[in-house]
Design a protein around this motif. Structure first.
Motif, mmCIF file in Angstrom:
data_model
loop_
_atom_site.group_PDB
_atom_site.id
_atom_site.type_symbol
_atom_site.label_atom_id
_atom_site.label_comp_id
_atom_site.label_asym_id
_atom_site.label_seq_id
_atom_site.Cartn_x
_atom_site.Cartn_y
_atom_site.Cartn_z
ATOM 1 N N SER A 169 -5.758 -0.746 21.540
ATOM 2 C CA SER A 169 -4.527 0.017 21.347
ATOM 3 C C SER A 169 -4.773 1.204 20.427
ATOM 4 O O SER A 169 -5.519 1.095 19.442
ATOM 5 N N PRO A 170 -4.160 2.355 20.717
ATOM 6 C CA PRO A 170 -4.301 3.510 19.829
ATOM 7 C C PRO A 170 -3.603 3.299 18.488
ATOM 8 O O PRO A 170 -3.854 4.033 17.537
ATOM 9 N N GLN A 171 -2.726 2.305 18.388
ATOM 10 C CA GLN A 171 -2.030 2.022 17.145
ATOM 11 C C GLN A 171 -2.292 0.580 16.735
ATOM 12 O O GLN A 171 -1.814 -0.356 17.374
ATOM 13 N N LYS A 172 -3.055 0.413 15.649
ATOM 14 C CA LYS A 172 -3.359 -0.929 15.180
ATOM 15 C C LYS A 172 -2.082 -1.680 14.813
ATOM 16 O O LYS A 172 -1.892 -2.838 15.173
ATOM 17 N N TRP A 173 -1.206 -1.026 14.055
ATOM 18 C CA TRP A 173 0.029 -1.643 13.622
ATOM 19 C C TRP A 173 1.213 -0.968 14.285
ATOM 20 O O TRP A 173 1.264 0.253 14.384
ATOM 21 N N MET A 174 2.167 -1.757 14.739
ATOM 22 C CA MET A 174 3.441 -1.251 15.220
ATOM 23 C C MET A 174 4.534 -1.821 14.313
ATOM 24 O O MET A 174 4.529 -3.009 13.985
ATOM 25 N N ASN A 175 5.460 -0.951 13.897
ATOM 26 C CA ASN A 175 6.561 -1.365 13.048
ATOM 27 C C ASN A 175 7.846 -1.275 13.867
ATOM 28 O O ASN A 175 8.265 -0.188 14.251
ATOM 29 N N TYR A 176 8.461 -2.423 14.148
ATOM 30 C CA TYR A 176 9.610 -2.476 15.034
ATOM 31 C C TYR A 176 10.904 -2.348 14.232
ATOM 32 O O TYR A 176 11.760 -3.231 14.233
ATOM 33 N N GLY A 177 11.024 -1.235 13.540
ATOM 34 C CA GLY A 177 12.186 -0.992 12.714
ATOM 35 C C GLY A 177 12.021 0.299 11.948
ATOM 36 O O GLY A 177 11.148 1.113 12.253
ATOM 37 N N ALA A 178 12.834 0.489 10.928
ATOM 38 C CA ALA A 178 12.868 1.762 10.210
ATOM 39 C C ALA A 178 12.101 1.724 8.892
ATOM 40 O O ALA A 178 12.259 2.606 8.069
ATOM 41 N N ALA A 179 11.292 0.703 8.679
ATOM 42 C CA ALA A 179 10.572 0.606 7.406
ATOM 43 C C ALA A 179 9.542 1.725 7.268
ATOM 44 O O ALA A 179 8.832 2.050 8.215
ATOM 45 N N THR A 180 9.470 2.328 6.076
ATOM 46 C CA THR A 180 8.434 3.313 5.772
ATOM 47 C C THR A 180 7.492 2.815 4.687
ATOM 48 O O THR A 180 6.468 3.447 4.422
ATOM 49 N N TYR A 181 7.839 1.700 4.053
ATOM 50 C CA TYR A 181 6.968 1.065 3.073
ATOM 51 C C TYR A 181 7.417 -0.378 2.920
ATOM 52 O O TYR A 181 8.489 -0.771 3.395
ATOM 53 N N ILE A 182 6.590 -1.187 2.235
ATOM 54 C CA ILE A 182 6.907 -2.594 2.024
ATOM 55 C C ILE A 182 6.681 -2.925 0.556
ATOM 56 O O ILE A 182 5.654 -2.558 -0.021
ATOM 57 N N GLY A 183 7.631 -3.638 -0.028
ATOM 58 C CA GLY A 183 7.490 -4.087 -1.401
ATOM 59 C C GLY A 183 8.350 -3.312 -2.374
ATOM 60 O O GLY A 183 8.983 -2.309 -2.019
ATOM 61 N N SER A 184 8.357 -3.777 -3.620
ATOM 62 C CA SER A 184 9.098 -3.128 -4.696
ATOM 63 C C SER A 184 8.176 -2.949 -5.892
ATOM 64 O O SER A 184 7.342 -3.821 -6.175
ATOM 65 N N PRO A 185 8.306 -1.847 -6.618
ATOM 66 C CA PRO A 185 7.412 -1.603 -7.761
ATOM 67 C C PRO A 185 7.656 -2.581 -8.896
ATOM 68 O O PRO A 185 8.768 -3.095 -9.062
ATOM 69 N N PHE A 186 6.592 -2.837 -9.647
ATOM 70 C CA PHE A 186 6.706 -3.702 -10.810
ATOM 71 C C PHE A 186 5.979 -3.013 -11.970
ATOM 72 O O PHE A 186 5.635 -1.835 -11.882
ATOM 73 N N THR A 187 5.704 -3.735 -13.049
ATOM 74 C CA THR A 187 5.104 -3.110 -14.234
ATOM 75 C C THR A 187 3.810 -2.382 -13.887
ATOM 76 O O THR A 187 3.626 -1.210 -14.218
ATOM 77 N N TYR A 188 2.904 -3.085 -13.227
ATOM 78 C CA TYR A 188 1.659 -2.477 -12.747
ATOM 79 C C TYR A 188 1.657 -2.590 -11.227
ATOM 80 O O TYR A 188 1.722 -3.692 -10.680
ATOM 81 N N THR A 189 1.582 -1.471 -10.556
ATOM 82 C CA THR A 189 1.734 -1.433 -9.099
ATOM 83 C C THR A 189 0.564 -0.719 -8.458
ATOM 84 O O THR A 189 0.203 0.385 -8.871
ATOM 85 N N ALA A 190 -0.040 -1.356 -7.457
ATOM 86 C CA ALA A 190 -1.057 -0.710 -6.632
ATOM 87 C C ALA A 190 -0.485 -0.509 -5.239
ATOM 88 O O ALA A 190 0.193 -1.394 -4.705
ATOM 89 N N VAL A 191 -0.740 0.648 -4.657
ATOM 90 C CA VAL A 191 -0.232 0.967 -3.322
ATOM 91 C C VAL A 191 -1.405 1.042 -2.361
ATOM 92 O O VAL A 191 -2.376 1.772 -2.612
ATOM 93 N N VAL A 192 -1.330 0.301 -1.262
ATOM 94 C CA VAL A 192 -2.386 0.281 -0.248
ATOM 95 C C VAL A 192 -1.830 0.839 1.062
ATOM 96 O O VAL A 192 -0.639 1.095 1.192
ATOM 97 N N GLU A 193 -2.733 1.012 2.043
ATOM 98 C CA GLU A 193 -2.334 1.616 3.320
ATOM 99 C C GLU A 193 -1.752 0.621 4.314
ATOM 100 O O GLU A 193 -0.835 0.947 5.055
ATOM 101 N N ASP A 194 -2.319 -0.588 4.375
ATOM 102 C CA ASP A 194 -1.942 -1.491 5.461
ATOM 103 C C ASP A 194 -1.506 -2.852 4.938
ATOM 104 O O ASP A 194 -1.774 -3.219 3.792
ATOM 105 N N ILE A 195 -0.852 -3.595 5.806
ATOM 106 C CA ILE A 195 -0.230 -4.861 5.433
ATOM 107 C C ILE A 195 -1.274 -5.906 5.027
ATOM 108 O O ILE A 195 -1.081 -6.630 4.040
ATOM 109 N N PHE A 196 -2.363 -6.009 5.762
ATOM 110 C CA PHE A 196 -3.393 -6.976 5.399
ATOM 111 C C PHE A 196 -3.895 -6.728 3.978
ATOM 112 O O PHE A 196 -4.054 -7.659 3.181
#
Length: 258
Positions: A132-159
């Motif tokens: 597939s040309p798209q590894k991940w498909m998002n079946y909704g309007a999400a543009t990110y996942i999670g909520s920030p906390f004291t120390y937060t790291a941001v990654v590209e993919d769900i895994f």
């Protein structure tokens, strides 16, 4: 830089929040991603690692309804443990340096051949075929996942998000969020700008040109909010999920000074 004539008209035809893919330079797959964000139109070619951005003149920062690409959620979603693909999926996860131990409930769509999971009310599907040309498909309007906390790291993919969370589970003030790509979207930056608790922010994007550019753009967008930021970079050519838990912890502790 990809010329605007190759993509900007298509980007303007999209609703805000929509993304699409098309062919670029005669490639066999539709590698050119095109998107319409709240504040800009953009494109990025996953084959030639070039892109383009056109900022919009007027942007309203706040809460907006985002239109997704209209791809429907599969109708044959079933728990992995009730399918005939439990063992092949376990092998797939192992091949991706992942474990079901720290993932949420897993589902499978035989029709789409995707590993499915529901996060924060939105379904996400990971291609299992490699075609597939798209590894991940998002079946909704999400543009990110999670909520920030004291120390937060941001990654590209769900895994990567779940593996980083597992690796840092003994650090109660730490969390990982998923940006669903490298694009410096308003959604995740707005959420972090409104956080009252975040003290350090690490951009743990993949160690490739796209990840470096994305981390740089995100850092620039967050500069006005005066949150200490760090570029946490995996070994060259890898992403966080390719690292061991020990390597993840060492990189975050060193680069974010935890």
């Amino acid at each position: 830089m990809i010329p605007e004539r190759d993509w900007l008209t298509k980007a303007k035809q999209l609703a805000v929040g929509m993304r699409t893919r098309t062919y670029h330079n005669g490639e066999r797959r539709p590698n050119l991603a095109i998107g319409n964000d709240l504040d800009k139109w953009w494109c990025y070619c996953h084959a030639c690692h070039e892109g383009g951005v056109v900022e919009k003149s007027h942007v309203v920062l706040g809460s907006h309804d985002v239109v997704h690409d209209g791809i429907t959620k599969p109708k044959d979603i079933q728990p992995v443990h009730q399918s005939d693909f439990e063992i092949p999926i376990a092998r797939f996860l192992a091949d991706k340096n992942m474990s079901e131990l720290y993932l949420p409930d897993l589902y499978y769509s035989a029709e789409r051949k995707r590993l499915m999971m529901q996060l924060e009310g939105v379904w996400h599907g990971r291609d299992l075929t490699g075609r597939s040309p798209q590894k991940w498909m998002n079946y909704g309007a999400a543009t990110y996942i999670g909520s920030p906390f004291t120390y937060t790291a941001v990654v590209e993919d769900i895994f990567s998000m779940f593996k980083v969370r597992w690796a840092m589970r003994q650090y109660p003030n730490f969390t990982a969020m998923c940006n669903l790509g490298t694009n410096a979207g308003l959604g995740i930056t707005y959420a972090m700008s409104q956080s009252k608790c975040i003290q350090k922010l690490g951009w743990f994007f993949d160690a490739d040109p796209a990840g470096d550019r994305g981390a740089h753009e995100c850092q620039k967008r967050m500069q006005p909010f005066q949150i200490p930021q760090y570029r946490v970079r995996p070994p060259e050519g890898l992403d966080p999920k390719d690292m061991t838990c020990e390597e993840i912890r060492a990189a975050l502790i060193k680069e974010m000074q935890l």
